[in-house]
Design a protein around this motif. Structure first.
Motif, PDB file in Angstrom:
ATOM      1  N   ARG A  55       0.827  -1.211   0.000  1.00 23.19           N
ATOM      2  CA  ARG A  55       0.000   0.000   0.000  1.00 23.19           C
ATOM      3  C   ARG A  55       0.863   1.263   0.000  1.00 23.19           C
ATOM      4  O   ARG A  55       0.417   2.315  -0.432  1.00 23.19           O
ATOM      5  CB  ARG A  55      -0.919  -0.007   1.224  1.00 23.19           C
ATOM      6  CG  ARG A  55      -1.952  -1.124   1.178  1.00 23.19           C
ATOM      7  CD  ARG A  55      -2.771  -1.193   2.455  1.00 23.19           C
ATOM      8  NE  ARG A  55      -3.796  -2.227   2.343  1.00 23.19           N
ATOM      9  CZ  ARG A  55      -4.618  -2.568   3.345  1.00 23.19           C
ATOM     10  NH1 ARG A  55      -4.524  -1.959   4.522  1.00 23.19           N
ATOM     11  NH2 ARG A  55      -5.523  -3.503   3.160  1.00 23.19           N
ATOM     12  N   PHE A  56       2.080   1.154   0.539  1.00 29.13           N
ATOM     13  CA  PHE A  56       3.061   2.240   0.537  1.00 29.13           C
ATOM     14  C   PHE A  56       4.419   1.622   0.251  1.00 29.13           C
ATOM     15  O   PHE A  56       4.674   0.476   0.640  1.00 29.13           O
ATOM     16  CB  PHE A  56       3.127   2.942   1.904  1.00 29.13           C
ATOM     17  CG  PHE A  56       1.817   3.448   2.440  1.00 29.13           C
ATOM     18  CD1 PHE A  56       1.337   4.702   2.094  1.00 29.13           C
ATOM     19  CD2 PHE A  56       1.069   2.659   3.305  1.00 29.13           C
ATOM     20  CE1 PHE A  56       0.137   5.169   2.603  1.00 29.13           C
ATOM     21  CE2 PHE A  56      -0.132   3.112   3.816  1.00 29.13           C
ATOM     22  CZ  PHE A  56      -0.601   4.378   3.460  1.00 29.13           C
ATOM     23  N   GLU A  57       5.292   2.383  -0.349  1.00 29.08           N
ATOM     24  CA  GLU A  57       6.632   1.862  -0.634  1.00 29.08           C
ATOM     25  C   GLU A  57       7.343   1.459   0.654  1.00 29.08           C
ATOM     26  O   GLU A  57       8.057   0.459   0.695  1.00 29.08           O
ATOM     27  CB  GLU A  57       7.455   2.923  -1.383  1.00 29.08           C
ATOM     28  CG  GLU A  57       8.833   2.439  -1.800  1.00 29.08           C
ATOM     29  CD  GLU A  57       9.620   3.489  -2.555  1.00 29.08           C
ATOM     30  OE1 GLU A  57      10.775   3.207  -2.931  1.00 29.08           O
ATOM     31  OE2 GLU A  57       9.086   4.601  -2.770  1.00 29.08           O
ATOM     32  N   ASN A  58       7.151   2.248   1.713  1.00 29.57           N
ATOM     33  CA  ASN A  58       7.768   1.954   3.007  1.00 29.57           C
ATOM     34  C   ASN A  58       6.712   1.520   4.024  1.00 29.57           C
ATOM     35  O   ASN A  58       6.727   1.940   5.187  1.00 29.57           O
ATOM     36  CB  ASN A  58       8.554   3.152   3.524  1.00 29.57           C
ATOM     37  CG  ASN A  58       7.668   4.371   3.789  1.00 29.57           C
ATOM     38  OD1 ASN A  58       6.516   4.428   3.343  1.00 29.57           O
ATOM     39  ND2 ASN A  58       8.194   5.335   4.521  1.00 29.57           N
ATOM     40  N   GLU A  59       5.799   0.670   3.595  1.00 29.94           N
ATOM     41  CA  GLU A  59       4.692   0.238   4.462  1.00 29.94           C
ATOM     42  C   GLU A  59       5.186  -0.410   5.751  1.00 29.94           C
ATOM     43  O   GLU A  59       4.553  -0.270   6.805  1.00 29.94           O
ATOM     44  CB  GLU A  59       3.782  -0.733   3.713  1.00 29.94           C
ATOM     45  CG  GLU A  59       2.523  -1.107   4.473  1.00 29.94           C
ATOM     46  CD  GLU A  59       1.493  -1.848   3.632  1.00 29.94           C
ATOM     47  OE1 GLU A  59       0.462  -2.266   4.209  1.00 29.94           O
ATOM     48  OE2 GLU A  59       1.709  -2.009   2.410  1.00 29.94           O
ATOM     49  N   PHE A  60       6.327  -1.072   5.702  1.00 29.04           N
ATOM     50  CA  PHE A  60       6.853  -1.767   6.880  1.00 29.04           C
ATOM     51  C   PHE A  60       7.222  -0.769   7.974  1.00 29.04           C
ATOM     52  O   PHE A  60       6.883  -0.961   9.146  1.00 29.04           O
ATOM     53  CB  PHE A  60       8.061  -2.617   6.486  1.00 29.04           C
ATOM     54  CG  PHE A  60       7.780  -3.547   5.348  1.00 29.04           C
ATOM     55  CD1 PHE A  60       7.173  -4.773   5.564  1.00 29.04           C
ATOM     56  CD2 PHE A  60       8.090  -3.185   4.036  1.00 29.04           C
ATOM     57  CE1 PHE A  60       6.895  -5.635   4.513  1.00 29.04           C
ATOM     58  CE2 PHE A  60       7.817  -4.036   2.977  1.00 29.04           C
ATOM     59  CZ  PHE A  60       7.207  -5.262   3.214  1.00 29.04           C
ATOM     60  N   ALA A  61       7.918   0.318   7.610  1.00 29.60           N
ATOM     61  CA  ALA A  61       8.285   1.340   8.597  1.00 29.60           C
ATOM     62  C   ALA A  61       7.048   2.062   9.112  1.00 29.60           C
ATOM     63  O   ALA A  61       6.952   2.388  10.301  1.00 29.60           O
ATOM     64  CB  ALA A  61       9.265   2.342   7.982  1.00 29.60           C
ATOM     65  N   ARG A  62       6.090   2.310   8.225  1.00 25.21           N
ATOM     66  CA  ARG A  62       4.854   2.973   8.663  1.00 25.21           C
ATOM     67  C   ARG A  62       4.093   2.106   9.666  1.00 25.21           C
ATOM     68  O   ARG A  62       3.511   2.623  10.623  1.00 25.21           O
ATOM     69  CB  ARG A  62       3.968   3.284   7.453  1.00 25.21           C
ATOM     70  CG  ARG A  62       4.546   4.365   6.539  1.00 25.21           C
ATOM     71  CD  ARG A  62       3.648   4.587   5.344  1.00 25.21           C
ATOM     72  NE  ARG A  62       4.280   5.402   4.327  1.00 25.21           N
ATOM     73  CZ  ARG A  62       3.802   6.560   3.864  1.00 25.21           C
ATOM     74  NH1 ARG A  62       2.668   7.035   4.338  1.00 25.21           N
ATOM     75  NH2 ARG A  62       4.441   7.230   2.944  1.00 25.21           N
TER      76      ARG A  62
END
Length: 294
Positions: free
Chosen positions: A224-231
């Motif tokens: 859903r976001f390029e950095n979904e893991f950090a979010r």
């Protein structure tokens, strides 16, 4: 700014991450200064929310006692933080919260359905007065004084899809919904196979988590976001900070933080009264923090 609860009771049914069985979740309004209270309907057991109620942090934040527990509360609590809820009864009929889609957006929609009402008492906020930090090797979590609520999280995984990621987030309800609420939890296929052999993660599917093999994301729809893991790590951190029962005015920073480090951080924060103070919005002498909940 006044304390907040919901205007009416609402409920939803979702699958539990570990048992893989349907769980009924019901939210009910509570009076001023009641706080956030979890309730196991099947055991007639109330569990008031506080760091002292945390009994496990290995795979999720778990509250309870020898009489019973409720697991995986952090995704739900991130939405409670974002909506500024102070008083609420959270009723479940099992020992975990429903996983929904692995993020917080379903809980946001449930709160929207319930409606938010202000109550006849000032909202109490934890203002950070001095830096508080917990370290474990190169991993750390930290709270420092700041004029707004901000979250900064960096992670590093030896995986081609994740790698070195970070996200910085200035809190507001709107920013949470747009930037954080839809970020899903994630897991590795090899770990899920082991957990399920131990009768854990029986409800884990690609509908409630991001799945990864050694090389790629397994979900057909992708991220859903390029950095979904950090979010998602920020989502977890917000939920874990809400274990204090209050919104926090300060800056949260972490590298490779975890539920356990977050638990240690909130415990350390509240153990020394020189670390923080409870303030009302009038004492803050600023409308900016109140506006963040608009």
């Amino acid at each position: 700014m006044q304390q907040r609860t919901i205007s009416k009771a609402v409920e939803v049914v979702g699958i539990g991450l570990h048992k893989g069985e349907p769980i009924k979740l019901r939210l009910e309004p509570l009076d001023v200064d009641a706080g956030i209270v979890f309730y196991r309907e099947d055991l007639a057991l109330s569990i008031p929310l506080s760091p002292a109620a945390v009994i496990d942090t290995k795979m999720a934040t778990v509250i309870g006692s020898e009489k019973g527990f409720i697991s995986t509360i952090e995704h739900f609590l991130s939405a409670i933080y974002a909506y500024g809820i102070d008083n609420l009864r959270v009723v479940v009929n099992e020992n975990e919260m429903p996983a929904m889609d692995g993020s917080a957006i379903s809980f946001c929609l449930l709160l929207d359905e319930a409606g938010i009402v202000e109550q006849n008492a000032p909202k109490k906020v934890i203002r950070i007065k001095k830096a508080v930090e917990v370290q474990d090797g190169d991993k750390f979590v930290r709270l420092t004084p700041h004029h707004s609520a901000e979250f900064d999280f960096r992670i590093k995984f030896d995986h081609p899809v994740i790698g070195d990621q970070d996200h910085s987030f200035v809190f507001s309800t709107e920013n949470f919904i747009n930037e954080i609420a839809r970020a899903r939890t994630f897991g590795f296929a090899k770990d899920i196979q082991y957990l399920q052999s131990q009768n854990l993660a029986l409800g884990a599917t690609l509908q409630n988590a991001i799945g990864l093999d050694d090389h790629k994301v397994l979900n057909p729809e992708g991220l859903r976001f390029e950095n979904e893991f950090a979010r998602h790590k920020i989502l977890d951190a917000m939920g874990d900070m809400m274990v204090t029962g209050h919104n926090i005015l300060g800056k949260y920073e972490s590298f490779a933080g975890s539920h356990h480090l977050n638990y240690q951080l909130t415990s350390k924060l509240l153990a020394d009264s020189t670390n923080y103070e409870f303030v009302t919005e009038n004492e803050l002498q600023s409308r900016e923090f109140a506006k963040s909940f608009a």
